[in-house]
Design a protein around this motif. Structure first.
Motif, PDB file in Angstrom:
ATOM      1  N   PRO A   1      32.812  41.057  40.577  1.00 26.06           N
ATOM      2  CA  PRO A   1      33.604  41.952  41.433  1.00 26.06           C
ATOM      3  C   PRO A   1      34.659  41.146  42.191  1.00 26.06           C
ATOM      4  O   PRO A   1      34.425  39.990  42.569  1.00 26.06           O
ATOM      5  CB  PRO A   1      32.577  42.560  42.383  1.00 26.06           C
ATOM      6  CG  PRO A   1      31.393  41.669  42.328  1.00 26.06           C
ATOM      7  CD  PRO A   1      31.429  40.941  41.022  1.00 26.06           C
ATOM      8  N   ALA A   2      35.816  41.778  42.399  1.00 22.05           N
ATOM      9  CA  ALA A   2      36.917  41.095  43.074  1.00 22.05           C
ATOM     10  C   ALA A   2      37.770  42.096  43.840  1.00 22.05           C
ATOM     11  O   ALA A   2      37.766  43.295  43.548  1.00 22.05           O
ATOM     12  CB  ALA A   2      37.774  40.354  42.055  1.00 22.05           C
TER      13      ALA A   2
ATOM     14  N   ILE B   1      37.044  36.685  44.859  1.00 19.55           N
ATOM     15  CA  ILE B   1      36.110  36.914  43.754  1.00 19.55           C
ATOM     16  C   ILE B   1      34.700  36.575  44.212  1.00 19.55           C
ATOM     17  O   ILE B   1      34.458  35.500  44.758  1.00 19.55           O
ATOM     18  CB  ILE B   1      36.481  36.047  42.536  1.00 19.55           C
ATOM     19  CG1 ILE B   1      37.929  36.303  42.132  1.00 19.55           C
ATOM     20  CG2 ILE B   1      35.529  36.304  41.375  1.00 19.55           C
ATOM     21  CD1 ILE B   1      38.475  35.274  41.160  1.00 19.55           C
ATOM     22  N   SER B   2      33.763  37.489  43.968  1.00 20.42           N
ATOM     23  CA  SER B   2      32.350  37.257  44.280  1.00 20.42           C
ATOM     24  C   SER B   2      31.628  36.818  43.025  1.00 20.42           C
ATOM     25  O   SER B   2      31.563  37.558  42.046  1.00 20.42           O
ATOM     26  CB  SER B   2      31.705  38.539  44.817  1.00 20.42           C
ATOM     27  OG  SER B   2      32.263  38.887  46.052  1.00 20.42           O
ATOM     28  N   PHE B   3      31.112  35.611  43.064  1.00 22.86           N
ATOM     29  CA  PHE B   3      30.329  35.078  41.951  1.00 22.86           C
ATOM     30  C   PHE B   3      28.869  35.335  42.267  1.00 22.86           C
ATOM     31  O   PHE B   3      28.283  34.684  43.120  1.00 22.86           O
ATOM     32  CB  PHE B   3      30.609  33.587  41.763  1.00 22.86           C
ATOM     33  CG  PHE B   3      32.012  33.306  41.338  1.00 22.86           C
ATOM     34  CD1 PHE B   3      32.392  33.476  40.019  1.00 22.86           C
ATOM     35  CD2 PHE B   3      32.959  32.888  42.259  1.00 22.86           C
ATOM     36  CE1 PHE B   3      33.690  33.225  39.616  1.00 22.86           C
ATOM     37  CE2 PHE B   3      34.258  32.632  41.868  1.00 22.86           C
ATOM     38  CZ  PHE B   3      34.626  32.805  40.545  1.00 22.86           C
TER      39      PHE B   3
ATOM     40  N   VAL C   1      41.504  33.055  45.666  1.00 21.69           N
ATOM     41  CA  VAL C   1      42.346  32.493  44.612  1.00 21.69           C
ATOM     42  C   VAL C   1      43.797  32.904  44.825  1.00 21.69           C
ATOM     43  O   VAL C   1      44.078  34.077  45.086  1.00 21.69           O
ATOM     44  CB  VAL C   1      41.866  32.985  43.227  1.00 21.69           C
ATOM     45  CG1 VAL C   1      42.815  32.561  42.123  1.00 21.69           C
ATOM     46  CG2 VAL C   1      40.456  32.491  42.944  1.00 21.69           C
ATOM     47  N   LEU C   2      44.699  31.944  44.684  1.00 24.04           N
ATOM     48  CA  LEU C   2      46.129  32.228  44.587  1.00 24.04           C
ATOM     49  C   LEU C   2      46.464  32.091  43.116  1.00 24.04           C
ATOM     50  O   LEU C   2      46.225  31.037  42.515  1.00 24.04           O
ATOM     51  CB  LEU C   2      46.956  31.254  45.418  1.00 24.04           C
ATOM     52  CG  LEU C   2      48.468  31.329  45.202  1.00 24.04           C
ATOM     53  CD1 LEU C   2      49.003  32.715  45.569  1.00 24.04           C
ATOM     54  CD2 LEU C   2      49.179  30.251  45.992  1.00 24.04           C
ATOM     55  N   GLY C   3      46.976  33.168  42.532  1.00 27.52           N
ATOM     56  CA  GLY C   3      47.272  33.160  41.113  1.00 27.52           C
ATOM     57  C   GLY C   3      48.723  33.486  40.824  1.00 27.52           C
ATOM     58  O   GLY C   3      49.455  33.979  41.677  1.00 27.52           O
ATOM     59  N   HIS C   4      49.115  33.206  39.608  1.00 23.68           N
ATOM     60  CA  HIS C   4      50.469  33.432  39.105  1.00 23.68           C
ATOM     61  C   HIS C   4      50.353  34.351  37.893  1.00 23.68           C
ATOM     62  O   HIS C   4      49.622  34.031  36.945  1.00 23.68           O
ATOM     63  CB  HIS C   4      51.077  32.081  38.718  1.00 23.68           C
ATOM     64  CG  HIS C   4      52.459  32.135  38.217  1.00 23.68           C
ATOM     65  ND1 HIS C   4      53.541  32.280  39.054  1.00 23.68           N
ATOM     66  CD2 HIS C   4      52.950  32.071  36.967  1.00 23.68           C
ATOM     67  CE1 HIS C   4      54.643  32.295  38.329  1.00 23.68           C
ATOM     68  NE2 HIS C   4      54.306  32.175  37.064  1.00 23.68           N
ATOM     69  N   ILE C   5      51.029  35.498  37.909  1.00 24.10           N
ATOM     70  CA  ILE C   5      50.938  36.459  36.808  1.00 24.10           C
ATOM     71  C   ILE C   5      51.631  35.891  35.573  1.00 24.10           C
ATOM     72  O   ILE C   5      52.819  35.590  35.594  1.00 24.10           O
ATOM     73  CB  ILE C   5      51.602  37.811  37.177  1.00 24.10           C
ATOM     74  CG1 ILE C   5      51.026  38.375  38.469  1.00 24.10           C
ATOM     75  CG2 ILE C   5      51.479  38.800  36.016  1.00 24.10           C
ATOM     76  CD1 ILE C   5      49.583  38.717  38.429  1.00 24.10           C
ATOM     77  N   LEU C   6      50.854  35.762  34.480  1.00 27.82           N
ATOM     78  CA  LEU C   6      51.409  35.290  33.212  1.00 27.82           C
ATOM     79  C   LEU C   6      51.935  36.438  32.370  1.00 27.82           C
ATOM     80  O   LEU C   6      52.980  36.327  31.741  1.00 27.82           O
ATOM     81  CB  LEU C   6      50.345  34.529  32.425  1.00 27.82           C
ATOM     82  CG  LEU C   6      49.817  33.261  33.084  1.00 27.82           C
ATOM     83  CD1 LEU C   6      48.678  32.677  32.270  1.00 27.82           C
ATOM     84  CD2 LEU C   6      50.940  32.250  33.248  1.00 27.82           C
ATOM     85  N   ARG C   7      51.184  37.546  32.358  1.00 25.05           N
ATOM     86  CA  ARG C   7      51.629  38.706  31.584  1.00 25.05           C
ATOM     87  C   ARG C   7      50.922  39.962  32.052  1.00 25.05           C
ATOM     88  O   ARG C   7      49.848  39.912  32.635  1.00 25.05           O
ATOM     89  CB  ARG C   7      51.448  38.500  30.082  1.00 25.05           C
ATOM     90  CG  ARG C   7      50.037  38.402  29.618  1.00 25.05           C
ATOM     91  CD  ARG C   7      49.955  38.136  28.110  1.00 25.05           C
ATOM     92  NE  ARG C   7      48.571  38.053  27.707  1.00 25.05           N
ATOM     93  CZ  ARG C   7      47.801  36.985  27.852  1.00 25.05           C
ATOM     94  NH1 ARG C   7      48.292  35.879  28.365  1.00 25.05           N
ATOM     95  NH2 ARG C   7      46.543  37.012  27.473  1.00 25.05           N
TER      96      ARG C   7
ATOM     97  N   LEU D   1      43.449  46.314  45.959  1.00 23.68           N
ATOM     98  CA  LEU D   1      42.533  47.074  45.112  1.00 23.68           C
ATOM     99  C   LEU D   1      41.234  46.305  44.904  1.00 23.68           C
ATOM    100  O   LEU D   1      41.233  45.075  44.852  1.00 23.68           O
ATOM    101  CB  LEU D   1      43.149  47.315  43.726  1.00 23.68           C
ATOM    102  CG  LEU D   1      44.404  48.167  43.638  1.00 23.68           C
ATOM    103  CD1 LEU D   1      45.017  48.026  42.262  1.00 23.68           C
ATOM    104  CD2 LEU D   1      44.055  49.615  43.915  1.00 23.68           C
ATOM    105  N   ASP D   2      40.151  47.044  44.730  1.00 21.88           N
ATOM    106  CA  ASP D   2      38.899  46.462  44.260  1.00 21.88           C
ATOM    107  C   ASP D   2      38.889  46.580  42.749  1.00 21.88           C
ATOM    108  O   ASP D   2      39.354  47.582  42.190  1.00 21.88           O
ATOM    109  CB  ASP D   2      37.702  47.194  44.862  1.00 21.88           C
ATOM    110  CG  ASP D   2      37.565  46.936  46.354  1.00 21.88           C
ATOM    111  OD1 ASP D   2      37.937  45.828  46.794  1.00 21.88           O
ATOM    112  OD2 ASP D   2      37.092  47.830  47.066  1.00 21.88           O
TER     113      ASP D   2
END
Length: 130
Positions: free
Chosen positions: A44-45, A89-91, A103-109, A59-60
């Protein structure tokens, strides 16, 4: 020097040198391009950022998969390739114990799906466990 006999080559020492089907080996190499192992668990995130229309969102969701360098999820809105996105993100480890990563992310597609959602591939730029 190999000697051609039927569909195989035989070397002078009698070893058989099989010919490769180059188109098949090329397909096998391109089937999986990822360099890191992916974990396909529904973690879940929460995700937040700016969508393709420039509107802020939160959003969840549930991850489709994750590796040490990227993740994939599906959302009900479109995101712009090249934009940044944030996730918590819950592990889960059983039902009680879990760790949370921000997490800081970069959209690839952004891949439109048949059900109207969008498959979002994200490269992980930074992460911190809290």
């Amino acid at each position: 020097m190999p000697i051609a006999i039927g569909s195989t080559d035989v070397t002078l020492s009698g070893e058989i040198k099989l010919r490769r089907d180059k188109s098949r080996s090329r397909r096998l190499r391109t089937a999986e391009r990822r360099g890191k192992l992916r974990v396909a668990e529904p973690f879940p995130a929460s995700v937040w950022g700016i969508d393709r229309e420039g509107k802020a969102f939160e959003l969840d969701c549930v991850l489709d998969n994750i590796s040490s360098t990227g993740l994939y999820l599906r959302l009900p809105r479109s995101l712009k390739s090249g934009a940044d996105v944030n996730l918590a993100i819950s592990f889960m480890n059983g039902q009680r114990k879990h760790s949370t990563a921000v997490v800081l992310g970069h959209i690839l597609r952004d891949e439109p799906q048949a059900d109207g959602r969008h498959g979002i591939a994200v490269a992980i730029k930074e992460h911190h466990f809290i």
